[in-house]
Structures are given as structure tokens and as C-alpha cells.
Scaffold this motif. Structure first.
Motif, mmCIF file in Angstrom:
data_model
loop_
_atom_site.group_PDB
_atom_site.id
_atom_site.type_symbol
_atom_site.label_atom_id
_atom_site.label_comp_id
_atom_site.label_asym_id
_atom_site.label_seq_id
_atom_site.Cartn_x
_atom_site.Cartn_y
_atom_site.Cartn_z
ATOM 1 N N ARG A 77 -2.482 -42.628 28.747
ATOM 2 C CA ARG A 77 -2.627 -41.797 29.992
ATOM 3 C C ARG A 77 -1.169 -40.637 29.291
ATOM 4 O O ARG A 77 -0.195 -41.175 28.857
ATOM 5 C CB ARG A 77 -2.237 -42.293 30.993
ATOM 6 N N LEU A 78 -1.612 -39.364 29.654
ATOM 7 C CA LEU A 78 -0.499 -38.426 29.446
ATOM 8 C C LEU A 78 -0.343 -37.672 30.932
ATOM 9 O O LEU A 78 -1.549 -37.296 31.481
ATOM 10 C CB LEU A 78 -0.928 -37.225 28.563
ATOM 11 N N ALA A 79 0.873 -37.516 31.384
ATOM 12 C CA ALA A 79 0.961 -36.861 32.497
ATOM 13 C C ALA A 79 1.940 -35.731 32.421
ATOM 14 O O ALA A 79 2.973 -35.778 31.804
ATOM 15 C CB ALA A 79 1.444 -37.800 33.601
ATOM 16 N N LEU A 114 -5.178 -34.984 39.441
ATOM 17 C CA LEU A 114 -3.905 -34.520 39.924
ATOM 18 C C LEU A 114 -3.198 -35.826 40.596
ATOM 19 O O LEU A 114 -3.742 -36.374 41.362
ATOM 20 C CB LEU A 114 -4.055 -33.448 40.871
ATOM 21 N N ALA A 115 -1.845 -35.899 40.249
ATOM 22 C CA ALA A 115 -1.217 -36.853 41.085
ATOM 23 C C ALA A 115 0.071 -36.167 41.577
ATOM 24 O O ALA A 115 0.389 -34.735 41.191
ATOM 25 C CB ALA A 115 -0.858 -37.965 40.058
ATOM 26 N N VAL A 138 -2.764 -35.043 35.165
ATOM 27 C CA VAL A 138 -2.940 -36.328 34.548
ATOM 28 C C VAL A 138 -4.092 -36.419 33.674
ATOM 29 O O VAL A 138 -5.106 -35.896 34.227
ATOM 30 C CB VAL A 138 -2.861 -37.697 35.522
ATOM 31 N N LEU A 139 -4.253 -36.777 32.405
ATOM 32 C CA LEU A 139 -5.341 -37.066 31.527
ATOM 33 C C LEU A 139 -5.222 -38.458 31.139
ATOM 34 O O LEU A 139 -4.352 -39.283 30.677
ATOM 35 C CB LEU A 139 -4.963 -36.208 30.285
ATOM 36 N N GLN A 197 -0.996 -38.787 49.942
ATOM 37 C CA GLN A 197 -0.421 -38.837 48.699
ATOM 38 C C GLN A 197 -0.375 -37.462 48.372
ATOM 39 O O GLN A 197 0.095 -36.978 46.745
ATOM 40 C CB GLN A 197 -1.529 -39.668 47.668
ATOM 41 N N GLN A 198 -0.087 -36.494 49.207
ATOM 42 C CA GLN A 198 -0.016 -35.064 48.730
ATOM 43 C C GLN A 198 1.475 -34.539 49.141
ATOM 44 O O GLN A 198 2.020 -34.872 50.131
ATOM 45 C CB GLN A 198 -0.944 -34.284 49.443
#
Length: 858
Positions: free
Chosen positions: A498-500, A542-543, A548-549, A606-607
């Protein structure tokens, strides 16, 4: 158990064996010595298409009733409790031609859970009072689904197909379609079950670390309890009556976005066959000669997704979903018709079939990737529809090459005179109304205008290109303070990374990150399709403060794939792509606004608070700014080749120069303070009411984490049983342990089609008050026993590939060291005094109540 030879098996660590039991059950057994969870799937070759005409929804009701008590375990809801005891998950689904039941549990729980599931399938009780209760649940589920356009699209399609075909019937079920005396309905359920739930119409798939002999013994015991025989074969009816096509149907959906769906009925079509696979590949391909790429290049559409749905008698339904640009319908159809006219003249002998078969062989040899429960469900479906030598061959190795005659036979059916166009509109005046769903629709003629054939000369390269050779390159840079790197030991099977990309101090709003997500997802689209061929799955999301990937892949392929992927992101988007990127971004934002009320509340929870609209003055400047300011969090498995790691590091530094600066990202979600009460109204376009109550922890200490985890364990099942089963507040009722900004908390969510917000709030508050009174008096021995049991479940989570990965990500994000292991120890050390103090503080803790409010309502 009669063994059935498998021509070939994947070259992985698993052992696959196929048997037919004496009474006809097909059993696929997968011995996986490295598995940390075990799975069981039972598929029955009977679904909504086999229902009697006078009881639409009976198959769906039966699926529910099998969980309401059986001969050995008569207590309703006892199967979910058993699965929870073994740290597992379960579900069931009713499709047109099959009903599926499945669970995944710790390996020790496979045998008892399979025994329970078998008894449910073989000897359900059908108590009249439970039938009445589940009929109300089915009705609540139906009214909740009315907020989803899928059920309306299905209802509209049902008005157009051949009235003799079961697709023309209402299949979801509600109080009207299942009306009548509950005792009589129970008897009809018993009769239908006796006809269709026969061993010869069932498939069983077991996967786990147990030895082959042990798996076979479990399968044999399961099969022996199922009644012998086969259900009657479904009778093939043409999908559409003569002279019914071509036609266009406009219908009013709940979404604010228009959408077109083209449907082509196909005869003599095997949906898993080589012609069907190539057809979907060419339609979905963004390459220059693919339908998507060809029409995009002409500015006629943004997105295209083609899929095939099987029907009995060799029939199939080709579904092409279109997201169109600002163009007229006749222009899009003319462009697609031109492409379809050109394709029958293209000889498959000139296609890269050998390369495609090599990809399929690679995927087959690597074995199933990702969640094995998903793979077991696919295998169960294939067991009942395909020859034995094709059951494991999801990739298509055994299909061989495609010839010109069979290709032309299939594509020749995609004529303008053989299609139905369903157009979803936000508004529609007049017209007819569907029974049950009250969906408004209107029919009109669909002209068969002549279209010039597409010129595909010189464009027919591969749908999906191979990865480039891995070049030799630089070593890993030792100076990248803006990269937070966390390594972990991967579980066996697929690797996941995971990449963010992170932005400090609100450097990128939600709208800006969504735009960049649309940009990068478009740039990686062709590579993503290639990856899916060999078991690589990637997803953008989106986080808070992040883009995020996620990528899951067979270990040998992941490093080179990631390097190739980041290479694709290096160049700014082409000017010709900017309008498509903006429309895709806007559509995603609209989809969030159109979501069901419960989802809208979860999104809001979560926004971070940032502008939701995007003012796009200079897209290329925005791309440069977002890339220049982004820093990266990377969770990577150990074993990454040094050369590939060096190349990827260089590419990330080129893309994000802020990696040379100290890491500065912090979570943008504000913490709630003790005693604070926050009430938020969230706009929703749906009439359902939803309410979410969130109780956050005071801090992120291990003792707090242990207490909140035990609180959730004590409340989750009773909350569901009380508010959904007994009070019938709605179909969507859930209690969940939820981390927000690194801290645990309890989330209580209810969505109801007919209860007021005041009623929902009163029910939740009453449940909490009554529960806390009992929790405060929890005896010390029970506290210790449950804490020990929870500690064991946490160990299972650590071992589970998906749950373990998420726990590693939480550790990486909040810079902790094996939080799950620490919580295990905190649970074992939890005292009655600490638990009592925690429960007494709960009524005074912070609370965030989120309410859905229908847009436009006073």
C-alpha cells in the motif's frame, strides 16, 4: 466418494482434489498447508428463476429461513453465533440461477461450522412465527433496496423481456408478493426446499490447512446428510419475444447522473468460452482498437464496461454500461456500430493469442490470489456449470485459440436490430410504472440507422501489452525523509503493498485529491487490465489527507508491476484527457452524494472538513502542485529485490520531490473531547432514515483499546438481535468497532425505511442504557474468560492475511509496534476494577450523532 480426475492443477503449494459423492454432490477439496483460515462454500443450482409464479421472492425468503433454526440447532441465529465463536464471517446470496452459502473461520472451526451449515441446508425447521418475522425482514430489505438504482433497472428490464421467461418476474420479494397465512407459506417453503435442495444439484468447496484425508472425511459427512436426487432442469425460454427488439426504454432513477445500458441477447454463447472472453476484452480495452479506446478518441464516451450474463440453453445477455460524454445518443450508437461492423472482418489469427495464452498459463500456474473465500465461491459456481477440466481454469488456459468462424458467429449477433437500450434519467414525465418498485418508464423506437464501418487498419495491437523488461538502475536512495517506510513479513500466497500520498496542513482538499485519483486511475487503466490477467489487483481510494493505492499480486510480479505503475504516473496528463478526468472526478463526487443514507453517514464520519467542490482553473498547474507537495507512506513486504527497490525509489523521488523534506503529515480529523455532544445532519436524496451514533475513546492507551474491543464484543450481536430481529427497525443494523484518527470507538448504525429519527434514537439509547447496566455487573470470572477468548481472536486476526495487513497499516500510520499483540496482552491484564470504571464513564463520554436528512425536506 468417487474421484474425478483433474487434467492439471496450479503449480502452487495447494493440493486440489475433485470428488462426486454417492448421492451426487460435487466436492472440490483444497488442501493448503499455509492457510491461516478455512473456507466452506455450498452452492445450490436453484435461485429466483426457479420460483413458482405465484410467490415471487420465495427463493430469497428460503435463504433467510435456513438461518432460522434446523433440526440439530433449532435456535434462530445460532449459526452466526457459531461462526463468530471461531473468529469468522459468513453470508449467503440468492441469484437468478443459484443460491450460495459460505463462511470463513479459523481452521479449528471448519468442522463444527460445516456440520452446522449442513444441518441448515438439510433439515430447516420453517417455524411459522419465524416465517412471519423473516417476511418482514425481506420487506424491510426490499424498501431499503429501493434507494438503489439496480433494483429499478431490473424492474424495467423485466417489463421488456419475454413474459414466459423468469427474468420477467419480480424476484426480490416483499410483503405483498409473499402475502398470506404464515403457516401456508411455511408449507410452500418446505415443498420448494424438498424439490430443489437435492444433492445432485449442489456443489461443496472446502479449503483449509487440514490434510486431504481430513477434508475428504468432512465432505463425505456433509454429503451424506443431504437428500439424494436432482432438482428439475430449468426450461429454456427465449430472452425476448419476436419483434420485441430493437427498442429504447427511458426510466427514472434515483441517481442524479444519466447512464445508458445496451443489452444484446446472444444464442449459442458460452460465457466462459474463448469467443466471449475476447469479445469482452476488445469492448473494454482502452487500446486504440478497443471499443472503449476507439470511442474515447472520438470524444463519444468516457467509460464502457461490458460483461456477459449466462442463461439456460446456451443463451447469454451481453450488457454494455456506458458513461457518455456530452454527445447525442445516435452519435454514440453510430460510433459503436461502426466498430462492431469492423470487428468481424478482423481475423483472430492476427491477434496476439499466443501472448494471451501465455498470460493465462502464468495466472493458472500461480494459483488463486487474494481472499481464498472469493476463489472458492468462483469454483463452486463453475462446478455446477462447466466440465471438470475447466473448473480450476479461471484464466482460460484450456480454451485454446479462437478461429474466424466462431468469432464471426458471435459478433454477427451484435446488430442494431438485436438490442435494447435502457437510459436512466434523473427526471421522466408520464409513462408507465413498474409493479412493486413504482419505477417510471417510457418506451420508444430505437432506429437502426446505418453507420460507417470503423477503420481499424494498423490499430489492432494487443488489448493489453506486456510489462517492459526490468532495466538495471540506481541503488536505493538513503536520503528520503519524506518517505515513511514500514516493512512486514508477508503471509504465504499473494503479496500486498500500500502506498499513500499524503499532504500536510490541508495541502490537498478532498476535491483536489479526487481529481488526482481520476487522473492517475486513467493513466494506469491499461496496466490495471493487464495485471488482472495474471492475478494482480489494484485499487485507488481516498482516506483522510491521503490518496491511497492498494496492490495485491503474486510475489514474483509485484516489484516490477509497481515500478511500471509509478512510471506511468510520471508524465502530466495529456491535454486531450483533461475533460475526461474532470468528468470522472465529478461523477465520483456525485456518486458519493447519491449513496444510501447509511453510507453518507459513514463517509461523513471519516471526512475532514475541506471544500467539496473543485475550481479547476489550470489543471496542469494543479497536477504539478499536488505532486510537488506530496509525501508518501509505504507499507511493503520483505523480500523486495534491491534493484527494483532502487528503481522505484528514484521514480517516487522524481514524482514527489517533497520526499527530500522531513515528513510532516498529520491526520486532519479532529478528536472529540470528553463530554462533548456533536450532532450533524447529513443531506441524502433517499427517503430512508439513517442514524449513526459514534462513541470515541478518551485516548489511545492500550487499556482503552482493550475495553472498547470487549465492549464491542459484548454489544454487537445483541444490538443486531434487538433492533433488527426483534424490533424490526430496518434491514441495515450494525454495531462495529471503528478507529477514527487512531483511536478506537463504537459505531452504532441503523437505516430504516419507515421509522422516524426519534424512534431510532430512542431505541438506540434504550439499548445502550439497558446494556450498560448489565455490563457494569459483569462477574470477574466471565470478564477473564471473555478477555481470554478475545485475545485468541486477535491472534487469529494477526495471522489472517487481510486483517493482519490492515493491522500492519494501522501500526505504520500511527507509528506503533504490533498493536494487536499489545492489545492481546492488555486484554489478559484487564481487571474487573478497570472494566467497571470504564463502563461507569461511558454515559459521560463524547458522542457524535449523525442523522440523514432528505435533501429538500424541511
Amino acid at each position: 466418494m468417487q474421484p474425478i480426475p483433474l487434467v492439471s492443477q496450479p503449480a502452487d503449494e495447494r493440493d486440489y482434489q475433485l470428488f462426486r459423492a454417492a448421492n451426487g454432490v460435487l466436492c472440490l477439496l483444497i488442501h493448503d498447508p499455509a492457510a491461516t483460515q478455512a473456507s466452506a462454500v455450498v452452492q445450490v443450482a436453484a435461485g429466483s428463476h426457479a420460483e413458482p409464479d405465484d410467490l415471487p421472492g420465495l427463493a430469497h425468503l428460503l435463504e433467510h429461513m435456513l438461518f432460522m433454526g434446523s433440526r440439530r440447532w433449532p435456535e434462530p441465529g445460532s449459526f452466526p453465533a457459531r461462526v463468530a465463536e471461531w473468529g469468522g464471517r459468513f453470508n449467503a446470496s440468492t441469484a437468478p440461477q443459484a443460491t450460495t452459502f459460505f463462511c470463513a473461520v479459523s481452521p479449528q472451526g471448519l468442522e463444527p461450522c460445516l456440520a452446522h451449515l449442513t444441518d441448515m441446508l438439510a433439515a430447516p425447521l420453517f417455524a411459522a412465527e419465524q416465517v412471519e418475522q423473516e417476511r418482514r425482514v425481506i420487506d424491510a430489505e426490499f424498501h431499503t433496496r429501493l434507494a438503489d438504482d439496480a433494483i429499478h433497472a431490473q424492474a424495467v428490464l423485466a417489463t421488456q423481456v419475454n413474459p414466459a421467461h423468469p427474468l420477467s418476474r419480480f424476484s426480490a420479494g416483499n410483503a405483498d408478493s409473499l402475502a398470506g397465512d404464515a403457516t401456508v407459506l411455511a408449507e410452500r417453503l418446505r415443498q420448494w426446499h424438498a424439490i430443489h435442495y437435492r444433492a445432485g444439484s449442489m456443489a461443496l468447496v472446502l479449503h483449509g490447512p487440514q490434510g486431504a484425508d481430513q477434508l475428504q472425511a468432512m465432505a463425505k459427512s456433509c454429503a451424506a446428510q443431504l437428500p439424494a436426487g436432482r432438482a428439475p432442469e430449468p426450461y429454456a425460454q427465449p430472452l425476448f419475444a419476436a419483434e420485441q427488439l430493437p427498442r429504447q426504454i427511458d426510466w427514472q432513477g434515483r441517481s442524479g447522473q444519466p447512464e445508458w445500458v445496451l443489452l444484446y441477447p446472444l444464442s449459442d454463447c458460452a460465457v466462459h468460452g474463448s469467443p466471449a472472453r475476447w469479445l469482452c476484452d476488445w469492448l473494454n480495452s482502452p487500446a486504440p482498437a478497443g471499443a472503449l479506446g476507439y470511442l474515447r478518441e472520438r470524444g463519444l464516451l468516457d467509460e464502457l464496461h461490458a460483461s456477459l450474463e449466462s442463461d439456460v440453453g446456451g443463451q447469454a445477455l451481453l450488457r454494455i454500461a456506458l458513461q457518455v460524454a456530452d454527445t447525442e445518443p445516435h452519435q454514440v450508437l453510430a460510433g459503436l456500430d461502426g466498430w462492431l461492423q469492423a470487428m468481424p472482418r478482423e481475423d483472430p489469427a492476427h491477434w496476439p493469442q499466443a501472448a494471451r495464452l501465455a498470460l493465462a498459463q502464468t495466472a493458472f500456474d500461480l494459483g488463486p490470489q487474494g481472499d481464498m473465500l472469493d476463489s472458492c465461491r468462483r469454483y463452486a459456481e463453475r462446478l455446477l456449470t462447466l466440465p471438470a477440466d475447466q473448473v480450476l481454469d479461471v484464466a482460460g488456459v484450456s480454451l485454446g485459440t479462437l478461429g474466424m468462424p466462431e468469432w464471426q458467429r458471435l459478433v454477427g449477433q451484435l446488430a442494431p436490430s438485436n438490442r435494447l437500450l435502457l437510459q436512466r434519467l434523473p427526471r421522466l414525465s408520464g409513462g408507465d410504472v413498474c409493479a412493486h418498485t413504482a419505477t417510471r418508464w417510457q418506451a420508444r423506437a430505437l432506429p437502426c440507422s446505418a453507420a460507417p464501418s470503423a477503420n481499424l487498419a494498423g490499430r489492432l495491437g494487443p488489448c493489453l501489452g506486456p510489462l517492459a523488461e526490468a532495466p538495471k538502475g540506481l541503488r536505493w536512495s538513503s536520503v528520503a525523509p519524506g518517505l515513511r517506510l514500514h516493512r512486514f513479513a508477508p503471509a504465504s500466497g499473494a503479496w500486498r503493498t500500500r502506498l499513500a500520498w499524503c499532504w500536510a496542513d490541508a495541502g490537498a482538499t478532498v476535491a483536489e485529491r479526487r481529481w488526482l485519483q481520476a487522473c492517475w486511475s486513467l493513466q494506469s487503466e491499461a496496466l490495471q487490465q493487464w495485471g488482472e490477467r495474471v492475478g494482480i489487483q489494484m485499487q485507488w481510494s481516498l482516506a483522510p489527507g491521503q490518496l491511497v493505492l492498494d496492490v495485491s499480486s503474486p510475489p514474483p510480479l509485484l516489484p516490477a508491476f509497481m515500478r511500471e505503475l509509478v512510471q506511468h504516473l510520471q508524465a502530466p496528463p495529456a491535454v486531450s484527457q483533461l475533460a475526461l478526468i474532470e468528468r470522472r472526478s465529478r461523477r465520483w463526487a456525485q456518486q458519493e452524494q447519491d449513496a444510501l443514507p447509511a453510507w453518507r453517514l459513514l463517509q461523513t464520519l471519516q471526512q475532514e472538513r475541506s471544500p467539496s467542490t473543485l475550481r479547476l482553473r489550470d489543471p496542469l498547474a494543479l497536477w504539478q502542485r499536488l505532486c510537488a507537495q506530496a509525501q508518501v507512506i509505504w507499507l511493503k513486504p520483505d523480500g523486495w529485490p534491491e534493484a527494483e527497490r532502487s528503481l522505484l525509489a528514484k521514480l517516487m523521488l522524481n514524482l514527489c520531490p517533497a520526499l527530500m523534506r522531513p515528513f510532516t503529515w498529520q491526520c486532519p480529523l479532529p478528536q472529540l473531547q470528553p463530554g462533548q455532544l456533536l450532532v450533524t445532519e447529513v443531506s441524502s436524496k433517499h427517503t430512508d432514515r439513517a442514524q449513526l451514533l459514534y462513541l470515541p475513546a478518551e485516548d489511545d492507551s492500550l487499556q482503552q483499546a482493550a475495553c472498547w474491543r470487549l465492549l464491542h464484543h459484548r454489544l454487537a450481536d445483541p444490538f443486531f438481535a434487538e433492533l433488527r430481529t426483534r424490533q424490526q427497525l430496518g434491514y441495515w443494523v450494525v454495531a462495529r468497532l471503528h478507529r477514527r484518527a487512531g483511536r478506537p470507538g463504537l459505531l452504532l448504525l441503523v437505516q430504516s425505511p419507515d421509522r422516524s429519527q426519534r424512534c431510532i434514537e430512542s431505541a438506540v439509547e434504550r439499548f445502550l442504557q439497558q446494556s450498560l447496566e448489565g455490563l457494569a455487573a459483569l462477574p470477574a470470572d466471565q470478564l477473564q474468560a471473555q478477555a481470554t477468548h478475545l485475545s485468541q481472536l486477535l491472534e487469529q486476526q494477526r495471522q489472517h492475511p487481510q486483517q493482519g495487513f490492515e493491522a500492519q497499516w494501522e501500526d505504520c500510520l500511527w507509528q506503533r509496534e504490533d498493536q494487536l499483540a499489545a492489545e492481546q496482552q492488555a486484554l489478559l491484564k484487564l481487571t474487573a476494577a478497570q472494566w467497571g470504571a470504564f463502563v461507569r464513564r461511558l454515559p459521560h463520554s463524547a458522542r457524535w450523532r449523525l442523522l440523514s436528512r432528505q435533501a429538500g425536506a424541511d
